[in-house]
Design an enzyme around this catalytic site. Structure first.
Site, short mmCIF file in Angstrom:
data_model
loop_
_atom_site.label_atom_id
_atom_site.label_comp_id
_atom_site.label_asym_id
_atom_site.label_seq_id
_atom_site.Cartn_x
_atom_site.Cartn_y
_atom_site.Cartn_z
N CYS A 2 0.97 -1.03 -0.25
CA CYS A 2 -0.03 0.11 0.14
C CYS A 2 0.94 1.39 0.04
CB CYS A 2 -0.93 -0.01 1.17
SG CYS A 2 -2.14 -1.16 1.31
N ARG A 27 3.68 -0.39 -4.78
CA ARG A 27 3.60 -0.78 -3.47
C ARG A 27 2.18 -1.88 -3.46
NH1 ARG A 27 6.95 1.80 0.12
NH2 ARG A 27 5.43 1.29 1.78
N TRP A 75 -2.55 -2.86 -1.53
CA TRP A 75 -2.25 -4.20 -1.56
C TRP A 75 -3.00 -4.93 -0.53
CZ3 TRP A 75 -0.06 -8.18 1.30
CH2 TRP A 75 0.60 -9.42 0.44
N ASN A 101 -1.65 2.54 5.44
CA ASN A 101 -1.01 1.56 4.95
C ASN A 101 -0.11 0.83 6.25
OD1 ASN A 101 1.24 0.00 4.07
ND2 ASN A 101 2.94 1.36 4.42
N GLY A 102 -0.46 -0.71 6.37
CA GLY A 102 -0.17 -1.34 7.48
C GLY A 102 -1.36 -2.45 8.02
N GLU A 484 17.66 -17.92 -7.85
CA GLU A 484 17.06 -16.32 -7.99
C GLU A 484 16.78 -16.68 -9.27
OE1 GLU A 484 16.45 -13.70 -6.89
OE2 GLU A 484 16.77 -12.14 -8.39
N LYS A 488 13.01 -15.37 -10.42
CA LYS A 488 12.36 -14.36 -11.18
C LYS A 488 11.28 -14.84 -12.50
CE LYS A 488 13.63 -11.45 -9.86
NZ LYS A 488 14.26 -11.27 -8.53
N GLU A 491 7.98 -15.45 -10.56
CA GLU A 491 7.05 -14.17 -10.15
C GLU A 491 6.63 -13.48 -11.39
OE1 GLU A 491 9.43 -11.27 -7.57
OE2 GLU A 491 11.08 -11.94 -8.63
N HIS A 507 19.69 -37.11 -6.47
CA HIS A 507 18.97 -37.30 -5.18
C HIS A 507 17.56 -37.16 -5.18
CE1 HIS A 507 23.03 -38.15 -3.60
NE2 HIS A 507 23.27 -36.63 -4.08
N LYS A 606 5.91 -4.42 -4.02
CA LYS A 606 7.29 -4.29 -3.86
C LYS A 606 7.89 -4.36 -2.41
CE LYS A 606 11.30 -2.86 -5.79
NZ LYS A 606 11.75 -4.12 -6.26
#
Ligand code: F6R
Length: 611
Positions: A2, A27, A75, A101-102, A484, A488, A491, A507, A606
């Protein structure tokens, strides 16, 4: 998670706010809204969807010339994305509006109590209780009402509040969610992040926990939420360039940020190395010699991509400093009574400096006596204020939700740190450091050579748009690179991908290999080259579709696959920095060619400021 923004000045508020929201959209982008005070009334517009889809409502058809207002981009945490859950939220009479926000952790109990007292709720959010609480305590003094309301809530908040009868002020307050005030000329701003207001001012004041402000056109007055007393705060001038927060001709922020990486490395190392002396200077480190000498072990804590940077850091530090290093996901570390004490150096890595799990892990480590070093991008972020020492990575604003340039900058900073510690502990010589500084300085040009292969990587990516699953394989320093690369891809393209240590295939995971499971192998020249080639032969023997990141001029790999992306030869310790670049481009092109929103992938935000 947010983004909030507030504006009071001389310009049409909704225009400034909409513009700021476009910078904050990384955000969260489930829904957005703007509210202004207009002739003794609140005028609010909000809806579900990304800003470009609701621009008409918030900008083109927003009928108000008001010069004071607040905005929010969401968000979702509590309550699904919808128009009625979008912020800002109002009280029963739409006298006031709050952007939050929170997470308000005790919102259920507060909501129940407020409903019993006659308040009517219209959303499913935790945030709406703030509007009703402020309404409850309001008797003509908005600042006082906010002060009272914040005393009742538990959890995290950054809020901006406007009231129909207070066209001259925005009240904002912070606890464990980022918030700053931007200072202009006859106008002032409130924002979650400096990028939202960079084009208007670079002069900002960051709020600390339990701080609040009354923001007017010409003045800003700060006060403590605990005592109610006024406090004096100093402003800082942010050195980020507003142009850095624009796309600059690239189709996406992610692509622009991938292409910025050579310059980012130059910025991260800038002024921190002396080739002549074979020395690394991390001036702002802040930790004293004994802190570093006393450390018998190091624990890296971070999340997501920053965690994988920490995993590379483990290989670097164990190799160059010979201290045992563990890597812990911050979300695990914080809840499992970790074994750290005064002899442990904890390194917390974060682009945003606001990741709730990383901040909590830092507090946990400090409560157990450990010293904490932060490796951080965002200046003056919460993490920078909680650590004992700091290394800024200087990546500049990263807007694309998928982290790219911050990762490269983290790796560069960790390499500098490892070289510095190795030298201090006499594990490596000045000559070794000199040689590595020389190599580090040419790394940006070598990355430029990889970037030149953009079209070739796009061609390879075009063959892989419809697969359901991928494996990424690497060994040694490049095992985290495989992790990584897989992150990428998943996502932004929504294709399942796993990173594996190549030697681990036999294995278990080799059972997955068939013609439907493409394998991306990182097989650049190193001591483990032959072993990795053997692992890839095992894949080839099972009809696996193979792509490879290999060193320029490698002919052996051509016997296994013709889909090879070549990278210049670098020392092992620098290979994770160069090898991740083609993987970033590969993920980018797969997602883009699948027609997906690369900069704003579904369900993500983000900066993860909630648990
Ligand atoms: C992935 C990504 C996330 C972040 C993670 C930590 O591309 O961006 O995995 O790396 O949320 O964020 P910071 O570094 O801000 O603490």
């Amino acid at each position: 998670m947010c983004g909030i923004i507030g504006y009071i000045g001389v310009k049409p508020a909704n225009e400034v706010i909409f513009d700021g929201l476009t910078k904050l959209e990384y955000r969260g982008y489930d829904s957005a809204g703007i509210a202004v005070v207009d002739n003794g009334r609140i005028h609010c517009r909000k809806d579900i969807g990304k800003l470009r889809n609701i621009r008409k409502l918030l900008l083109d058809e927003f009928q108000s010339e008001s010069t004071i207002g607040i905005g929010h981009t969401r968000w979702a945490t509590h309550g699904r994305p919808s128009a009625f859950n979008a912020h800002p939220h109002g009280d029963c009479h739409t006298s006031l509006m709050v952007a939050h926000n929170g997470i308000i952790e005790n919102f259920m109990a507060l909501r129940r109590q407020l409903i019993e007292e006659g308040h009517k709720f219209v959303s499913e959010t935790d945030s709406e209780v703030l509007a009703h609480l402020i309404e409850k305590y309001y008797n003509g003094d908005l600042k006082k009402a906010v002060l009272e309301a914040t005393k009742k809530v538990e959890g995290a908040y950054a809020i901006a509040v406007i009231h129909k009868d207070h066209p001259e002020e925005i009240i904002c307050a912070r606890k464990e969610a980022p918030l700053l005030v931007g200072l202009g000329n006859g106008e002032n701003f409130v924002a979650s992040d400096v990028t939202a207001i960079l084009q208007y001012t670079r002069k900002v004041i960051y709020l600390e926990n339990f701080e609040a402000a009354v923001v007017k056109r010409d003045t800003v007055e700060f006060f403590s939420l605990e005592s109610g007393e006024n406090i004096v705060k100093e402003s800082t001038t942010v050195d980020w360039n507003p142009v850095a927060a624009e796309k600059g001709g690239f189709s996406h922020f992610m692509l622009k940020e991938i292409f910025e990486q050579p310059q980012v490395i130059r910025n991260t190392i800038g002024g921190r190395t002396s080739e002549e002396e074979g020395k690394i200077y991390l001036e702002e480190l802040g930790l004293t010699g004994p802190d570093i000498f006393r450390a018998q072990r190091i624990v890296m804590v971070a999340c997501g991509t920053a965690f994988y940077a920490g995993c590379v850091g483990k290989y670097l530090i164990e190799d160059l400093v010979r201290i045992p290093v563990e890597c812990d996901l911050a979300s695990e570390f914080r809840y499992r009574s970790p074994l750290v004490d005064g002899n442990t150096l904890v390194i917390a890595i974060s682009q945003s400096g606001e990741t709730a799990d990383t901040l909590a892990a830092v507090r946990e480590a400090k409560s157990r006596g450990a010293k904490v070093l932060g490796i951080v991008n965002a200046k003056e972020s919460s993490l920078t204020r909680e650590v004992d020492g700091l290394v800024y990575i200087h990546a500049g604003p990263e807007i694309g939700v998928a982290s790219t340039k911050a990762y490269i900058a983290m790796l560069t900073a960790l390499t500098l740190l490892a070289l510095m510690l190795g030298k201090i502990r006499s594990v490596i010589s000045s000559d070794f450091v000199k040689e590595k500084i020389r190599e580090l300085k040419v790394l940006p040009q070598q990355i430029e050579k990889v970037l030149e292969q953009k079209d070739k990587i796009k061609e390879i990516a075009a063959n892989y748009l419809n697969y359901k699953s991928f494996l990424f394989l690497g060994r040694g320093f490049n095992y985290p690179t495989a992790l990584e690369g897989a992150l990428k891809l998943k996502e932004i393209s929504y294709i399942h991908a796993e990173g594996y240590a190549a030697g681990e295939m036999k294995h278990g995971p080799i059972a997955l290999i068939d013609s439907e499971m493409p394998v991306m192998a990182i097989v650049t020249q190193s001591d483990l080259y032959d072993k990795t080639i053997s692992n890839l032969k095992e894949v080839q023997a099972r009809a696996g579709k193979l792509m490879a990141i290999a060193t320029e001029g490698d002919t052996q790999i051509r016997h296994l696959t013709d889909q090879v992306i070549e990278v210049p030869k670098v020392s092992d310790i620098f290979s994770p920095i160069i090898n991740v670049v083609p993987l970033q481009l590969f993920a980018y092109f797969v997602a883009d060619l699948r027609g997906l929103d690369v900069d704003q992938p579904r369900n993500l935000a983000k900066s993860v400021t909630v648990e």
